[in-house]
Design a protein around this motif. Structure first.
Motif, PDB file in Angstrom:
ATOM      1  N   ASP A 293       0.514  -1.159   0.187  1.00 38.82           N
ATOM      2  CA  ASP A 293       0.124   0.114  -0.240  1.00 38.82           C
ATOM      3  C   ASP A 293       0.637   1.352  -0.114  1.00 38.82           C
ATOM      4  O   ASP A 293       1.694   1.005   0.414  1.00 38.82           O
ATOM      5  CB  ASP A 293      -0.660  -0.692   1.276  1.00 38.82           C
ATOM      6  CG  ASP A 293      -0.227   0.011   2.585  1.00 38.82           C
ATOM      7  OD1 ASP A 293       1.047   0.337   3.031  1.00 38.82           O
ATOM      8  OD2 ASP A 293      -1.054  -0.954   3.394  1.00 38.82           O
ATOM      9  N   ASP A 294       0.546   2.336  -0.400  1.00 38.47           N
ATOM     10  CA  ASP A 294       1.134   3.711  -0.477  1.00 38.47           C
ATOM     11  C   ASP A 294       2.017   4.007   0.762  1.00 38.47           C
ATOM     12  O   ASP A 294       3.339   5.172   0.694  1.00 38.47           O
ATOM     13  CB  ASP A 294      -0.062   5.055  -1.011  1.00 38.47           C
ATOM     14  CG  ASP A 294      -0.324   4.792  -2.291  1.00 38.47           C
ATOM     15  OD1 ASP A 294       0.006   3.501  -2.740  1.00 38.47           O
ATOM     16  OD2 ASP A 294      -1.085   5.516  -2.544  1.00 38.47           O
ATOM     17  N   THR A 295       1.207   3.694   1.882  1.00 36.49           N
ATOM     18  CA  THR A 295       1.910   4.202   3.158  1.00 36.49           C
ATOM     19  C   THR A 295       3.730   3.469   3.485  1.00 36.49           C
ATOM     20  O   THR A 295       4.470   3.288   4.005  1.00 36.49           O
ATOM     21  CB  THR A 295       0.985   3.924   4.548  1.00 36.49           C
ATOM     22  OG1 THR A 295       0.235   4.647   4.396  1.00 36.49           O
ATOM     23  CG2 THR A 295       1.705   4.692   5.359  1.00 36.49           C
ATOM     24  N   THR A 296       3.098   1.968   2.987  1.00 34.69           N
ATOM     25  CA  THR A 296       4.065   1.608   3.012  1.00 34.69           C
ATOM     26  C   THR A 296       5.124   1.216   2.444  1.00 34.69           C
ATOM     27  O   THR A 296       7.117   1.687   2.743  1.00 34.69           O
ATOM     28  CB  THR A 296       3.821  -0.776   2.395  1.00 34.69           C
ATOM     29  OG1 THR A 296       2.641  -0.683   3.858  1.00 34.69           O
ATOM     30  CG2 THR A 296       5.187  -1.526   3.071  1.00 34.69           C
ATOM     31  N   LEU A 297       5.114   1.746   1.139  1.00 36.97           N
ATOM     32  CA  LEU A 297       5.611   2.132  -0.290  1.00 36.97           C
ATOM     33  C   LEU A 297       6.489   3.102  -0.045  1.00 36.97           C
ATOM     34  O   LEU A 297       7.458   3.688   0.128  1.00 36.97           O
ATOM     35  CB  LEU A 297       4.924   1.800  -0.873  1.00 36.97           C
ATOM     36  CG  LEU A 297       5.525   2.672  -2.955  1.00 36.97           C
ATOM     37  CD1 LEU A 297       6.343   1.287  -2.532  1.00 36.97           C
ATOM     38  CD2 LEU A 297       5.004   3.282  -3.730  1.00 36.97           C
TER      39      LEU A 297
END
Length: 572
Positions: free
Chosen positions: A228-232
């Motif tokens: 997901d964007d946060t992990t990325l």
């Protein structure tokens, strides 16, 4: 190329950042390198080159070795490749390196050109003697800011995915808009297959794509499966978590209004944090070319404007949190609390709402299905290169659509603008209308709308409807870029602040009706001009009701909001 002959660097054997100086006059080149080594030789590796070509070769070697470049100092008057052209090429290799142009007294126009074309950090007039007065103070400031920026992983990110996967597109678009360098590999290519096997992905087709290989310091890349964007963001060097427990000003939204407020707030001493869900720059950051923004007569891209603003925000010490979705706003005593989707929150004395607007989506059979697989909302920076020698459609008639059409026309075989109204003149700036009319591979179809999309793995056709006759026809289409108006991103504000019937946030005089202040209003004063129905919460930019939808006005409102924040804090 002449390397320096200084010692091997600071204790511990860490890699020294590079300072590169380029001048076709050997005597000047040696003099610059000498002065740089005298002051910076212990902490930086000084390289010098006698031409632009040699300098680019040296930069490529440094890039391959994974070494950082802190600054490039280039003479303007060089044969084959002048200093501005060299600095522009250097930006592609080391976008964060500081750029300095060396000019003679007669070359000040070159410095002005460089400021517009390559975001020049400084220019020095030759001769600069004594360096203690004219050279070192400049470089000290530039290097101090360069060292203060967050350190990103040393190697590039690798993204492996399916060309027509919506999630693969979303990952690439997120990285591109946040200016994170990455390499894109299609699953099935030999190198991609080798990396997938090495990362433990099965070869029988039961794979999770996209796969992101995120570099880590002193180790093998970390494998992220459809992150997901946060992990990325966490794994590519972007900041997602606040460093403080409490702030003076929390800004929600990183478009021009939010960035402007962050710059003014932090520069005036406010503890400031900016929260952005996707990428700073907002819709303006996706514009291929902005030509009517004050101070840039040659125009600049939205990405360039956003990058400059980001660096200003960091320069003054404001925090920027990326990939954080805001879900709520509430009062807690004298503070205002912004809540995130993961259950965490950030608290501040004041809050500025600068969430901007989102492009409205096309309605009709198949259109949602092919989003990210041929139908794109906004400029979709990661897809523009794929449109070379293709027939492209742009839906919309405002400035964003016009800018995209002009940009795409440089590489696409043809660009067709689909406009619901009878013309583009009513909603588009005159300079863009003139540019579009002058392009032979751009045509405008008025009174036309898209009603459906079809395809298999990817978009292959769209259905067009003539709004006057009602007739429909199907045309081949692989790339459709949509700019059809905007809706405010304010659903998360239900019950928190007053909005109009369209969801835009009301502020200031609009909240006082027949002399009555909004319900629940406690202060013994009317709301300030940009203040919402919750005291201490302000609004700026496109999300404000009846705002002027222009970059300059959004930046101005961001600055004005900070002035009102100061006034509010002074009365607490």
């Amino acid at each position: 190329m002449a390397p320096d002959d200084a010692p091997d660097g600071p204790a511990g054997g860490s890699v020294r950042p590079v300072l590169l100086t380029v001048d076709d006059d050997p005597a000047v080149s040696r003099a610059v390198a000498r002065d740089l080594r005298r002051r910076y030789g212990r902490d930086y590796r000084v390289l010098r080159a006698d031409s632009g070509a040699d300098a680019l070769g040296a930069l490529r070697e440094v890039k391959l070795r994974g070494e950082p470049v802190a600054a490039v100092l280039a003479d303007y008057r060089m044969p084959q490749m002048d200093g501005v052209e060299l600095l522009e090429a250097a930006m592609d290799l080391f976008p964060s390196a500081r750029r300095v142009l060396l000019t003679a007294y007669a070359d000040t126009t070159a410095a002005i050109r460089a400021i517009n074309d390559v975001d020049l950090d400084h220019y020095l007039l030759k001769p600069w003697n004594p360096p203690e007065e004219k050279l070192y103070p400049v470089l000290d400031g530039l290097l101090e800011r360069w060292n203060a920026e967050p350190v990103r992983p040393p190697d590039e990110v690798v993204v492996i995915g399916d060309r027509w996967s919506a999630r693969s597109f979303a990952v690439r678009d997120f990285l591109a808009r946040n200016e994170v360098p990455y390499r894109w590999l299609l699953a099935g290519q030999p190198e991609a297959e080798r990396l997938l096997t090495a990362s433990g992905q099965p070869s029988d087709g039961a794979r999770t794509l996209p796969v992101v290989l995120a570099p880590v310091a002193d180790g093998c890349p970390e494998v992220l499966l459809d992150p997901d964007d946060t992990t990325l963001a966490d794994h590519v060097g972007l900041t997602t978590r606040p460093q403080r427990e409490f702030y003076d000003l929390a800004i929600v939204g990183g478009g021009p209004a939010g960035l402007g407020a962050a710059v003014y707030g932090a520069s005036e001493g406010l503890r400031t944090v900016l929260v952005e869900e996707h990428a700073t720059g907002g819709q303006a950051g996706q514009s291929s070319r902005i030509e009517n923004y004050l101070g840039f007569p040659d125009g600049l891209s939205g990405a360039q404007l956003a990058d400059r603003a980001r660096r200003q925000v960091a320069k003054f010490g404001a925090e920027t949190l990326t990939a954080r979705t805001v879900t709520g706003l509430e009062r807690s005593g004298g503070s205002r609390v912004v809540r995130f989707s993961d259950g965490t929150s950030v608290a501040a004395h004041t809050v500025l709402l600068a969430t901007g607007v989102a492009y409205r989506t096309l309605e009709g059979p198949g259109l949602a299905e092919f989003t990210g697989r041929g139908v794109y909302y906004g400029a979709a920076l990661s897809e523009v290169t794929a449109c070379a020698d293709e027939d492209v459609f742009v839906v919309g008639a405002a400035n964003s659509a016009g800018q995209s059409a002009v940009n795409l026309a440089r590489a696409a075989r043809s660009v067709t603008m689909l406009v619901r109204g009878p013309s583009i003149e009513a909603s588009m700036s005159a300079y863009l209308v003139e540019q579009i009319r002058a392009l032979p591979n751009v045509r405008v179809l008025t009174c036309t709308e898209v009603t459906a999309a079809a395809g298999d793995e990817r978009l292959s056709s769209i259905t067009l409807r003539d709004r006057q006759s009602g007739r429909e026809r199907t045309v081949d289409a692989q790339h459709v870029f949509v700019f059809i108006g905007a809706a405010p991103r304010t659903g998360w504000l239900d019950g928190a602040v007053q909005r109009d019937d369209h969801g835009f946030v009301l502020a200031g005089p609009d909240l006082v009706v027949d002399g009555q202040r909004p319900p629940g209003w406690n202060p013994a004063r009317d709301p300030y001009h940009l203040e919402t129905s919750m005291p201490g919460v302000f609004v700026a930019g496109d999300v404000r009701a009846d705002s002027v939808k222009r970059v300059a006005s959004a930046v101005g409102e961001g600055a004005m909001a900070v002035m009102l924040v100061h006034r509010y804090l002074a009365q607490q």
